[in-house]
Every structure is written in C-alpha cells, then in structure tokens.
Write an enzyme that holds these catalytic residues in place. Structure first.
Site, PDB file in Angstrom:
ATOM      1  N   LYS A  67      28.951   5.871 -38.842  1.00  0.00           N
ATOM      2  CA  LYS A  67      29.326   7.261 -40.007  1.00  0.00           C
ATOM      3  C   LYS A  67      29.797   7.688 -39.745  1.00  0.00           C
ATOM      4  CE  LYS A  67      26.514  10.145 -38.335  1.00  0.00           C
ATOM      5  NZ  LYS A  67      25.142  11.563 -37.649  1.00  0.00           N
ATOM      6  N   ASP A 222      26.151  16.906 -26.710  1.00  0.00           N
ATOM      7  CA  ASP A 222      25.714  15.914 -27.863  1.00  0.00           C
ATOM      8  C   ASP A 222      27.806  15.786 -26.795  1.00  0.00           C
ATOM      9  OD1 ASP A 222      26.857  17.626 -29.278  1.00  0.00           O
ATOM     10  OD2 ASP A 222      25.957  16.991 -31.357  1.00  0.00           O
ATOM     11  N   GLY A 291      19.194  12.988 -25.743  1.00  0.00           N
ATOM     12  CA  GLY A 291      19.171  12.476 -26.509  1.00  0.00           C
ATOM     13  C   GLY A 291      20.151  12.481 -26.726  1.00  0.00           C
TER      14      GLY A 291
HETATM   15  P1  NAD Z   1      22.774  25.471 -35.771  1.00  0.00           P
HETATM   16  O1  NAD Z   1      24.144  25.885 -35.925  1.00  0.00           O
HETATM   17  O2  NAD Z   1      21.908  25.407 -36.989  1.00  0.00           O
HETATM   18  O3  NAD Z   1      22.092  26.242 -34.672  1.00  0.00           O
HETATM   19  C1  NAD Z   1      22.454  26.315 -33.071  1.00  0.00           C
HETATM   20  C2  NAD Z   1      21.133  26.798 -32.540  1.00  0.00           C
HETATM   21  O4  NAD Z   1      21.528  26.635 -31.388  1.00  0.00           O
HETATM   22  C3  NAD Z   1      20.983  28.327 -32.443  1.00  0.00           C
HETATM   23  O5  NAD Z   1      19.351  28.361 -32.342  1.00  0.00           O
HETATM   24  C4  NAD Z   1      21.145  28.905 -31.759  1.00  0.00           C
HETATM   25  O6  NAD Z   1      20.258  30.527 -31.570  1.00  0.00           O
HETATM   26  C5  NAD Z   1      21.729  28.423 -30.361  1.00  0.00           C
HETATM   27  N1  NAD Z   1      22.752  28.517 -29.810  1.00  0.00           N
HETATM   28  C6  NAD Z   1      24.724  29.039 -30.433  1.00  0.00           C
HETATM   29  N2  NAD Z   1      25.144  28.707 -29.154  1.00  0.00           N
HETATM   30  C7  NAD Z   1      24.130  29.584 -28.091  1.00  0.00           C
HETATM   31  C8  NAD Z   1      24.135  29.881 -26.993  1.00  0.00           C
HETATM   32  N3  NAD Z   1      25.174  30.076 -26.465  1.00  0.00           N
HETATM   33  N4  NAD Z   1      23.189  29.829 -26.028  1.00  0.00           N
HETATM   34  C9  NAD Z   1      21.750  29.683 -26.282  1.00  0.00           C
HETATM   35  N5  NAD Z   1      21.537  29.292 -27.725  1.00  0.00           N
HETATM   36  C10 NAD Z   1      22.634  28.660 -28.645  1.00  0.00           C
HETATM   37  O7  NAD Z   1      22.497  24.498 -35.672  1.00  0.00           O
HETATM   38  P2  NAD Z   1      21.501  22.790 -35.418  1.00  0.00           P
HETATM   39  O8  NAD Z   1      21.953  22.042 -36.616  1.00  0.00           O
HETATM   40  O9  NAD Z   1      20.375  22.902 -35.187  1.00  0.00           O
HETATM   41  O10 NAD Z   1      21.900  22.003 -34.031  1.00  0.00           O
HETATM   42  C11 NAD Z   1      21.384  22.157 -32.672  1.00  0.00           C
HETATM   43  C12 NAD Z   1      22.340  21.117 -31.825  1.00  0.00           C
HETATM   44  O11 NAD Z   1      21.882  20.223 -31.581  1.00  0.00           O
HETATM   45  C13 NAD Z   1      23.963  21.792 -31.838  1.00  0.00           C
HETATM   46  O12 NAD Z   1      24.679  22.159 -31.241  1.00  0.00           O
HETATM   47  C14 NAD Z   1      24.005  20.042 -33.261  1.00  0.00           C
HETATM   48  O13 NAD Z   1      25.307  19.699 -32.197  1.00  0.00           O
HETATM   49  C15 NAD Z   1      23.293  19.204 -31.474  1.00  0.00           C
HETATM   50  N6  NAD Z   1      22.767  17.733 -32.818  1.00  0.00           N
HETATM   51  C16 NAD Z   1      22.624  16.534 -31.636  1.00  0.00           C
HETATM   52  C17 NAD Z   1      22.173  15.714 -31.949  1.00  0.00           C
HETATM   53  C18 NAD Z   1      21.551  14.683 -31.181  1.00  0.00           C
HETATM   54  O14 NAD Z   1      21.599  13.306 -31.826  1.00  0.00           O
HETATM   55  N7  NAD Z   1      21.527  15.009 -30.157  1.00  0.00           N
HETATM   56  C19 NAD Z   1      22.168  15.475 -33.915  1.00  0.00           C
HETATM   57  C20 NAD Z   1      22.729  17.212 -34.440  1.00  0.00           C
HETATM   58  C21 NAD Z   1      22.625  18.145 -33.584  1.00  0.00           C
END
Ligand code: NAD
Length: 320
Positions: A67, A222, A291
């Site tokens: 990817k 991540d 995860g």
């Molecule tokens: P998004 O930007 O739409 O939402 C971010 C979320 O994090 C919101 O709920 C926001 O209020 C919260 N947030 C931001 N800063 C914060 C802080 N300092 N303290 C507390 N909460 C905070 O992002 P998304 O698409 O919903 O993704 C969320 C997270 O998941 C991202 O960090 C992304 O990198 C991660 N992610 C991980 C995987 C995985 O495989 N593990 C896959 C996709 C996304």
C-alpha cells in the site's frame, strides 16, 4: 492488470468480507505463512505530507504487494480526505502487476475489522456495553464492525472535543443501539469492550478508570509518540497485537515497553488466539488488543475486494 477504483469499493466490500480477510491473514502471520516487510514512512517536506509504503507477502492467501500513501493535512481545503492510499497487488508466481485498488475506504474497513476480530476472540462473555473513545472519521467504521460481532445493547462514548460526539450518536442510531455521552470514569466502569481510536499523544484512559472484566481495542496509536492508554493498564492486562515488533516500537505498547513495565515477549500475536495456540482471555480481567495496522491487512482486503469486483464484472482490465 485490473483497476478497481476507489468509488467502486463502497457497496462492493462488506464488513463481513473484511472481517474474514483480516482474521485469515492474522492467522497466516502467526503460522509464518505471511510476513510484513519493513515499513517506509517519510516526511516529504512538501505540503506537510507524510508518505510511505507498507508491503508484504501472504503465501496462504497468495497476496503480494504494497500500500502506497500517507497523510496530506491540507487536502480538506480542496475537498479531498487527508488520508490517501492505493494498494498494488502483484502476481506472486511471476512478479507481474495484478491490480491497482483504491485504498482509502479499504483502510477504514480493515482497521475496523481488526478491532472486531479482537472483540470476537477476546471480549468478556456476555459483553453488552460498548465504549467508544474517539469520534473522528474512523470511529463510525469501528463501531459498525464491533456491533456486527453482536451482543451489544448500548454504546457509551467520550471524545476530547465534545462537538464531534454527534458522529457517535448518529452511528449508534444507524445500527439501532442507544447512545450516551459519558466521562471516562463512567466509560471505564460501565463498558465491557472499549475501542480507542484517536490521535492522542498522551494517555486518555487511565488504570483506575477501568473496572471489571474489560477488553480494550487500542487502535489509534500507530506512530512513535502517540498514546491512548495508561501504561499501568498494559502492565496489568493480557496484551495482544497484530504484530509484536510494531506493537513494541510504534504501537500502544511502546510506552509500557520503554518504561520496563512489560517486555515485547509478554505481547501475544492475536493470530495465536485465532489458531487456538493461545487461550486468549483465560482468567485475565483486562485484555488489550494493540492494533498497529500492518500492510498484510491492506493486501488481504484488496484481494478480497478484487475477487468480488471480478465476480460482479466491475473491475476494469488494462494493459501496461
Ligand atoms: P480523525 O482526524 O478523523 O479523528 C481524530 C480523533 O482523535 C478525534 O476523535 C479527535 O477528537 C481525537 N483527538 C485528536 N487529538 C487528540 C488529543 N490530543 N487528545 C485526545 N483526542 C484527540 O482521525 P481518524 O481517521 O478517526 O483516525 C483516528 C486515529 O486512528 C488516527 O491517529 C489514525 O492515525 C489512527 N489510525 C490507525 C489505524 C491502525 O491500523 N491502527 C488505521 C487508521 C487510522
């Protein structure tokens, strides 16, 4: 090669198909039939973008590829989503390119499927309350996939920015469950299963919040430096992950490992639970699934989407 455009994925790829693809590849990883390649992730110094590659080879599912994509923080100014990715599949027998598949929706589905797989295998018996920490783009996918695993009678949720909470309420309504916004004390005390999916860089859910038998799917962390959970929670929980090396270095466990509270050897691949090599929850009060997101998940859902698209004659074939 086949081309499967991003706008074709919705309505084609189901959460059920994503669940099966991710569960199978986690099992293949643990038996050594599938491996992820080292991840490349670079700041471009252009548009503040992060760009990289996650690849691997699954000899059980015969999926080879990568990817390519990342995060462009200014995209929303032009109406595009900030996360952009494309999945490339190659023929493992010849090395010829097999497909280019839009990766944006598939990334959301495969991440949701990973937490759902962990809930299927690790949730306490009779779990009925789902707790959501985070209300961003990904949260709706996580909630929908968790609800499919069944048994939940209500959803409670918390978000750093309360203005985003309507997304959780709307998603719960869509799946027919009552929703209530709560503080973290209530969330940790009442939820049987908690999904955290935020971009936080400091612990949100603290050790004393979590009461009684609980499964936590920690999905937001991540990258080095990100954090959602109190390391003391990992110290008292049974910790599972998609890939141990990532969990200890860029996942939620990085902080507990760095503090010497747990070692990488204390973290169990979820594939061991899927294959029956590990008992899973056993007598543990708290289980955590860290995860981190691996390239093989992306290849697995892309291959599944391509199969569905070919069956339904909606993939386009081109010569290169
Ligand atoms: P998004 O930007 O739409 O939402 C971010 C979320 O994090 C919101 O709920 C926001 O209020 C919260 N947030 C931001 N800063 C914060 C802080 N300092 N303290 C507390 N909460 C905070 O992002 P998304 O698409 O919903 O993704 C969320 C997270 O998941 C991202 O960090 C992304 O990198 C991660 N992610 C991980 C995987 C995985 O495989 N593990 C896959 C996709 C996304």
């Amino acid at each position: 090669m086949w081309v499967l455009a991003e706008d074709r994925i919705a309505g084609l790829m189901t959460p059920e198909a994503a669940f099966d693809a991710v569960e199978n590849v986690f099992a293949a990883m643990t038996t050594g039939k599938a491996r992820n390649f080292p991840v490349i992730r670079e700041a471009l110094g252009h548009q503040d973008a992060l760009y990289g590659f996650k690849g691997g080879f699954d000899a059980a599912g015969m999926a080879l590829g990568l990817k390519a994509g990342g995060y462009w923080p200014h995209n929303h100014e032009s109406g595009l989503i900030n996360h952009q990715s494309t999945i490339f599949l190659f023929d493992p027998d010849t090395g010829r390119i097999k497909a280019a598949v839009g990766g944006n929706l598939l990334t959301a589905l495969r991440t949701a499927a990973a937490s759902a797989v962990s809930i299927r295998h690790l949730a306490p018996k009779g779990a009925s309350v789902l707790g959501m920490i985070g209300a961003g783009h990904q949260s709706a996918f996580q909630m929908r996939a968790a609800a499919r695993i069944g048994g939940f009678q209500r959803v409670i949720g918390w978000n750093h920015d309360p203005a985003m909470l309507p997304r959780l309420a709307e998603t719960a309504a869509e799946i027919g469950l009552p929703f209530e916004a709560v503080d973290l004390d209530r969330l940790g005390a009442e939820a049987d299963v908690i999904i955290s999916i935020t971009s936080a860089f400091e612990p949100l859910l603290l050790d004393h919040h979590v009461q009684g038998p609980t499964h936590i799917a920690a999905m937001g962390t991540d990258t080095k430096g990100k954090q959602e959970l109190d390391p003391a929670l990992l110290a008292r929980a049974r910790v599972f992950t998609d890939e141990v090396a990532q969990s200890a270095s860029i996942g939620e466990a990085q902080h507990a490992v760095a503090a010497g509270l747990i070692a990488a050897g204390d973290i169990t691949p979820i594939g061991d639970v899927i294959t029956g090599a590990h008992e899973g929850r056993g007598g543990a009060e708290v289980t955590i699934f860290d995860g981190t997101g691996v390239g093989l998940q992306d290849l697995a859902v892309a291959a599944a989407a391509l199969d569905l698209a070919r069956q339904q004659n909606i993939a386009v074939q081109v010569e290169i």
